[in-house]
Design an enzyme around this catalytic site. Structure first.
Site, short mmCIF file in Angstrom:
data_model
loop_
_atom_site.label_atom_id
_atom_site.label_comp_id
_atom_site.label_asym_id
_atom_site.label_seq_id
_atom_site.Cartn_x
_atom_site.Cartn_y
_atom_site.Cartn_z
N GLY A 91 0.81 -1.21 0.00
CA GLY A 91 0.00 0.00 0.00
C GLY A 91 0.84 1.25 0.00
O GLY A 91 2.07 1.20 0.07
N GLY A 98 1.22 4.86 2.02
CA GLY A 98 0.81 5.63 3.19
C GLY A 98 0.96 7.10 2.91
O GLY A 98 1.35 7.51 1.82
N PHE A 113 3.13 9.04 4.02
CA PHE A 113 4.53 9.46 3.95
C PHE A 113 5.37 8.66 2.97
O PHE A 113 6.53 8.96 2.74
CB PHE A 113 5.18 9.36 5.33
CG PHE A 113 4.59 10.32 6.33
CD1 PHE A 113 5.00 11.65 6.35
CD2 PHE A 113 3.64 9.90 7.25
CE1 PHE A 113 4.47 12.54 7.27
CE2 PHE A 113 3.11 10.79 8.17
CZ PHE A 113 3.53 12.11 8.18
N GLY A 114 4.80 7.60 2.40
CA GLY A 114 5.59 6.75 1.52
C GLY A 114 4.95 5.39 1.41
O GLY A 114 3.81 5.21 1.83
N GLU A 115 5.69 4.41 0.87
CA GLU A 115 5.02 3.14 0.66
C GLU A 115 5.07 2.24 1.89
O GLU A 115 5.87 2.43 2.80
CB GLU A 115 5.58 2.42 -0.58
CG GLU A 115 7.07 2.31 -0.61
CD GLU A 115 7.56 1.75 -1.95
OE1 GLU A 115 6.78 1.79 -2.94
OE2 GLU A 115 8.68 1.26 -2.00
N VAL A 116 4.17 1.26 1.87
CA VAL A 116 4.10 0.27 2.94
C VAL A 116 4.35 -1.09 2.30
O VAL A 116 3.69 -1.46 1.34
CB VAL A 116 2.72 0.27 3.62
CG1 VAL A 116 2.71 -0.68 4.82
CG2 VAL A 116 2.33 1.68 4.06
N ASP A 135 -9.79 9.59 14.04
CA ASP A 135 -9.91 9.16 12.64
C ASP A 135 -10.36 7.70 12.56
O ASP A 135 -9.88 6.94 11.72
CB ASP A 135 -8.55 9.36 11.94
CG ASP A 135 -8.67 9.35 10.41
OD1 ASP A 135 -9.81 9.37 9.90
OD2 ASP A 135 -7.63 9.32 9.74
#
Length: 292
Positions: free
Chosen positions: A2, A4, A6-9, A120
């Site tokens: 995925g 996120g 801030f960057g990829e997961v 959230d």
């Protein structure tokens, strides 16, 4: 697995000395980040690291000594709850769905006992493992209750969202007092939990369907509430309506929600009664509840 904020997961494997190898999720901070982004990225880990509960995503550790900076958490095989439900539409028993709701409520009770407000809570921020255990995740917007509620916020009246350190506030999951006065409390998390209940019982349908944010705000203000999803037990829809009380003091506490769900699980017959099935009524939402 995925992308996120801030960057990829990615998924990966973690082998700590003297421990067995485990599957983990790895969030990375993409290159070219500012100091503030690094702080924001790691602040989620420092929040997560304070929690230890079977229904809260577990932090395994962080990598800060080399680049990319990483946050390592337990791996949840089935991904986010909303997508998981849509993929498995209609496949679970009511008891299984209530079990999912009970786990989420239990995690939220723990957070509220720790004086943490999530802000959230939504099915997209709940992760599911291979045993159907659900865990609350995504602490990018969580705050300790004591914090000055105005600190991180600037109002965005036009779009009906608020800008916060963790991005925009999701109108359709957020309690009216949190939208209007930025009053985020465990009681506003309870409102969001009611929306999550609706998402679960409708197998990941979008709350308020294609209504605009402004229309949702106006409808809620006028007393409209989401109708029961198809085949939803009356007792569960009533609990949703309790979570959506306009007065936050009148909403149940998470401890009461856990107890109510436990009671329903112990007496499955209490889940038999479903309303006159309305899948998606023409009025879209329930009529405003008449003042008693």
């Amino acid at each position: 697995i995925g992308i996120g904020e801030f960057g990829e997961v990615c998924s990966g494997r973690l082998k700590m000395p003297g421990k067995r190898e485990i599957c983990v999720a790895i969030k990375t901070l993409k290159a070219g980040y500012t100091d503030k982004q690094r702080r924001d990225f790691l602040s989620e880990a420092s929040i997560m690291g304070q929690f230890d509960h079977p229904n809260i995503i577990r932090l395994e550790g962080v990598v800060t000594k080399c680049k990319p900076v990483m946050i390592i958490t337990e791996y949840m095989e089935n991904g986010s709850l909303d997508a998981f439900l849509r993929k498995n539409d209609g496949r679970f028993t009511v008891i299984q769905l209530v079990g999912i709701l009970r786990g989420i409520a239990s995690g939220m009770k723990y957070l509220s006992d720790m004086s943490y407000v999530h802000r959230d809570l939504a099915a997209r921020n709940i992760l599911v493992n291979s045993n159907l255990v659900c865990k609350v995740s995504d602490f990018g917007m969580s705050r300790v209750l004591e914090e000055d509620p105005d600190a991180a916020y600037t109002t965005r009246e036009i779009t009906g969202t608020y800008q916060s350190q963790g991005g925009k506030i999701p109108i359709r999951w957020t309690a009216p007092e949190a939208i209007t006065y930025r009053k985020f409390t465990s009681a506003s998390d309870v409102w969001s939990y009611g929306i999550v209940m609706w998402e679960v019982m409708s197998y990941g349908e979008r709350p308020y369907w294609d209504m605009s944010n402004q229309d949702v705000i106006k409808a809620i203000e006028e007393g409209y509430r989401l109708p029961p999803p198809m085949d939803c037990p009356v007792s569960l829809h009533q609990l949703m309506l309790d979570c959506w009380q306009k007065e936050r003091a009148e909403r149940p506490k998470f401890s009461q929600i856990v107890n109510m769900l436990d009671k329903l699980i112990r007496n499955p017959n209490s889940l038999k009664r479903t309303g006159g099935e309305i899948a998606r009524p023409n009025t879209t939402l329930l009529e405003p509840s008449s003042p008693e």
